[in-house]
Design a protein around this motif. Structure first.
Motif, PDB file in Angstrom:
ATOM      1  N   TRP A 216       0.861  -1.198   0.000  1.00 56.99           N
ATOM      2  CA  TRP A 216       0.000   0.000   0.000  1.00 56.99           C
ATOM      3  C   TRP A 216       0.894   1.244   0.000  1.00 56.99           C
ATOM      4  O   TRP A 216       0.716   2.165  -0.802  1.00 56.99           O
ATOM      5  N   VAL A 247     -10.625   4.694   0.600  1.00 58.74           N
ATOM      6  CA  VAL A 247      -9.719   4.689  -0.564  1.00 58.74           C
ATOM      7  C   VAL A 247     -10.146   5.782  -1.556  1.00 58.74           C
ATOM      8  O   VAL A 247     -10.375   5.539  -2.744  1.00 58.74           O
ATOM      9  N   ARG A 268      -3.172   2.082  -9.090  1.00 61.20           N
ATOM     10  CA  ARG A 268      -4.509   1.540  -8.797  1.00 61.20           C
ATOM     11  C   ARG A 268      -4.441   0.131  -8.227  1.00 61.20           C
ATOM     12  O   ARG A 268      -5.236  -0.248  -7.366  1.00 61.20           O
ATOM     13  N   LYS A 269      -3.498  -0.664  -8.730  1.00 57.25           N
ATOM     14  CA  LYS A 269      -3.409  -2.067  -8.288  1.00 57.25           C
ATOM     15  C   LYS A 269      -2.899  -2.164  -6.849  1.00 57.25           C
ATOM     16  O   LYS A 269      -3.120  -3.169  -6.173  1.00 57.25           O
ATOM     17  N   LEU A 272      -5.553  -0.664  -3.091  1.00 54.79           N
ATOM     18  CA  LEU A 272      -6.789  -1.435  -2.967  1.00 54.79           C
ATOM     19  C   LEU A 272      -7.032  -1.730  -1.494  1.00 54.79           C
ATOM     20  O   LEU A 272      -6.096  -2.055  -0.758  1.00 54.79           O
ATOM     21  N   LYS A 273      -8.294  -1.601  -1.102  1.00 57.69           N
ATOM     22  CA  LYS A 273      -8.624  -1.720   0.323  1.00 57.69           C
ATOM     23  C   LYS A 273      -8.273  -3.104   0.893  1.00 57.69           C
ATOM     24  O   LYS A 273      -7.739  -3.216   1.990  1.00 57.69           O
ATOM     25  N   THR A 274      -8.596  -4.155   0.137  1.00 56.82           N
ATOM     26  CA  THR A 274      -8.366  -5.507   0.645  1.00 56.82           C
ATOM     27  C   THR A 274      -6.915  -5.904   0.424  1.00 56.82           C
ATOM     28  O   THR A 274      -6.465  -5.985  -0.730  1.00 56.82           O
ATOM     29  N   ASP A 277      -5.849  -8.399  -2.230  1.00 54.70           N
ATOM     30  CA  ASP A 277      -6.000  -8.018  -3.645  1.00 54.70           C
ATOM     31  C   ASP A 277      -4.762  -7.311  -4.188  1.00 54.70           C
ATOM     32  O   ASP A 277      -4.628  -7.138  -5.402  1.00 54.70           O
ATOM     33  N   ARG A 278      -3.883  -6.868  -3.286  1.00 57.60           N
ATOM     34  CA  ARG A 278      -2.684  -6.154  -3.760  1.00 57.60           C
ATOM     35  C   ARG A 278      -1.625  -7.149  -4.213  1.00 57.60           C
ATOM     36  O   ARG A 278      -1.446  -8.189  -3.577  1.00 57.60           O
TER      37      ARG A 278
END
Ligand code: ADP
Ligand code: MG
Length: 351
Positions: A216, A247, A268-269, A272-274, A277-278
Motif C-alpha cells: 500500500w 480509498v 490503482r493495483k 486497494l482496500k483488501t 487483492d494487492r
C-alpha cells in the motif's frame, strides 16, 4: 481508560531481541566530528558525522533510551536487530557500528548523501518518469528482500527512502526500521502504527498486518512521485483517516496526463482496500510500467508541476501557506507519525 496494546517488551509483538553488533562505550566525539543535522523525528536525531581517523562520512542516528519516562532499550535493540537482518539487502542502509552515551544509543549508518525522495515529491520540478520507475523498482527490490526475510517495514514513506547521491540521481536506501516488525513469529500482528497519510486501511481497522501493508505504502509513494501530492491527506487527521478507509483517491490529477497510463494502472493495483487483492513486491516487479522503454531525451518535462484540483470539503487538503515549503508541509498535523495510544479513539482499539 484502559487502552489495549501489544506489550512490546514481551518480544511477542514481532520485536527482535538478539543483536551481534557490539555496543561501544567509547566517547563518540573523540572518534568522530559531528558536522550537522540531517533529520529528526520524535525520538531520534540524525547527524552527519566524519570519522577522524579515516575521513569517512556516516549518518549518526541518536535514539533516546528513555521516551515518555519509559526505558525503550528494547525498541532500540530491535531496530539494530532488523538492520542486522537486512545486512545483505543492497537497498537498505548499512549499519556500521553502535555506541552508547548517557541518554542515547547511537547507530552509525551508511551516509545517504542524496537526501530524501520526499524532496522530489515536494519539488516543483517532477522527476522524469524513467527515474521514477527506476526508484520504484529499487524500492520494490528492497521491500521484496525484507519480506523474504519475514520483515515488514510499516513506515515506508518518501521521508524514509533516501538516495545515495543527488547529481547524478543515485540509488535508493531504505531507512528507519523503528516500526518494522518480524512476521510469523507470534501469529497475527495487529498493531497500530505508521503515519496517517501513509497508513493502510487494515491498520486503521485494526485488522492483521501483512506484507501487503508495505505494498500500500509503495502505491502512495509512487502516487506522490508522479503527482507531487499526497493521495490521502485531508484537512485534519480524521479526514485523512476517512480518505484512507474509503480509498478516496483522485486519478484525474493533471500530473497523470504527463505520465503513461501504465503509471495509473500500477498505482490503482496497489491502492486497494483488501490487502489480499494487492500484488506482492515480486509481482509488482513484473508490471509493464516499471520496464517501459522511454524514448526521447531523459529530461524533466518543461511544465512545472501544478497542484492537483482540490474540491472544497473534498478529499484534498487545503494547501499549507506555501505548498512547496517542505518544513511547512512536514509540520502539518497529518504528517505526524501516530501511535495507537496517542491518537486512535479508545473504542477503535478495544478489539
Ligand atoms: P525517525 O525514526 O526519527 O523518523 P529516521 O531514521 O527516519 O528517524 O531519520 C530521520 C531523517 O534523517 C530521515 O528522514 C533522513 O532525512 C535523515 N537520515 C536518516 N538516516 C540517514 C542516512 N543514513 N543518511 C542520510 N540521512 C539520513
Ligand atoms: Mg523516519
Amino acid at each position: 481508560m484502559a487502552r489495549k496494546r501489544l506489550d512490546s517488551r514481551s518480544g511477542g509483538a514481532g520485536l527482535l531481541g538478539d543483536i551481534q553488533t557490539p555496543i561501544l562505550g567509547d566517547p563518540l566525539d573523540a572518534l568522530y566530528h559531528l558536522t550537522g543535522e540531517l533529520g529528526r523525528g520524535k525520538f531520534a536525531v540524525v547527524k552527519r558525522c566524519v570519522e577522524k581517523a579515516t575521513g569517512k562520512v556516516f549518518a549518526a542516528k541518536f535514539l533516546k533510551k528513555r521516551r515518555r519516562g519509559r526505558d525503550c532499550r528494547v525498541e532500540v535493540i530491535h531496530e539494530i536487530a532488523v538492520l542486522e537482518l537486512a545486512r545483505n539487502n543492497p537497498r537498505v542502509v548499512n549499519l556500521h557500528s553502535v555506541y552508547e552515551t548517557d541518554h542515547d544509543i547511537v547507530l552509525l549508518l551508511e551516509y545517504a548523501a542524496g537526501g530524501e525522495i520526499f524532496d522530489h515529491c515536494a519539488s516543483e520540478e517532477p522527476l522524469p518518469e524513467v527515474q521514477i520507475t527506476r526508484l520504484i523498482r529499487q524500492t520494490l527490490e528492497g521491500v521484496h528482500l525484507l519480506h523474504q526475510s519475514g520483515v515488514v517495514h510499516l513506515d515506508l514513506k518518501p521521508q524514509n527512502i533516501l538516495l545515495t547521491s543527488l547529481t547524478p540521481l543515485g540509488d535508493i536506501k531504505i531507512v528507519d526500521f523503528g516500526l518494522a516488525r518480524r512476521l510469523g513469529t507470534t501469529g497475527e500482528l495487529r498493531e497500530i502504527l505508521g503515519t496517517p497519510e501513509y497508513v493502510a486501511p487494515e491498520i486503521l481497522n485494526y485488522e492483521p498486518i501483512t506484507t501487503a501493508t508495505d505494498l500500500w505504502s509503495v502505491g502512495v509513494i509512487a502516487y506522490m512521485l508522479v503527482t507531487g501530492e499526497s493521495p490521502f491527506a485531508g484537512d485534519d487527521k480524521q479526514e485523512t483517516f476517512l480518505n484512507v478507509s474509503q480509498v478516496n483517491v483522485d486519478y484525474s490529477c493533471e500530473a497523470f496526463s504527463r505520465v503513461s497510463e501504465l503509471a495509473v494502472d500500477f498505482i490503482r493495483k496497489l491502492l486497494l482496500k483488501t490487502p489480499e487483492d494487492r500484488p506482492s513486491a515480486a509481482d509488482c516487479m513484473t508490471h509493464p510500467w516499471l520496464w517501459q522503454q522511454f524514448t526521447g531525451p531523459e529530461v524533466t518535462p518543461s511544465t512545472p508541476r501544478t497542484p492537483c484540483e482540490r474540491s472544497s470539503g473534498g478529499k484534498w487538503a487545503a494547501p499549507p501557506e506555501d505548498p512547496e515549503d517542505k518544513e511547512n508541509f512536514l509540520d502539518s498535523p497529518h504528517t505526524k507519525r501516530f501511535r495507537f495510544e496517542e491518537d486512535i479513539p479508545v473504542g477503535e482499539g478495544e478489539h
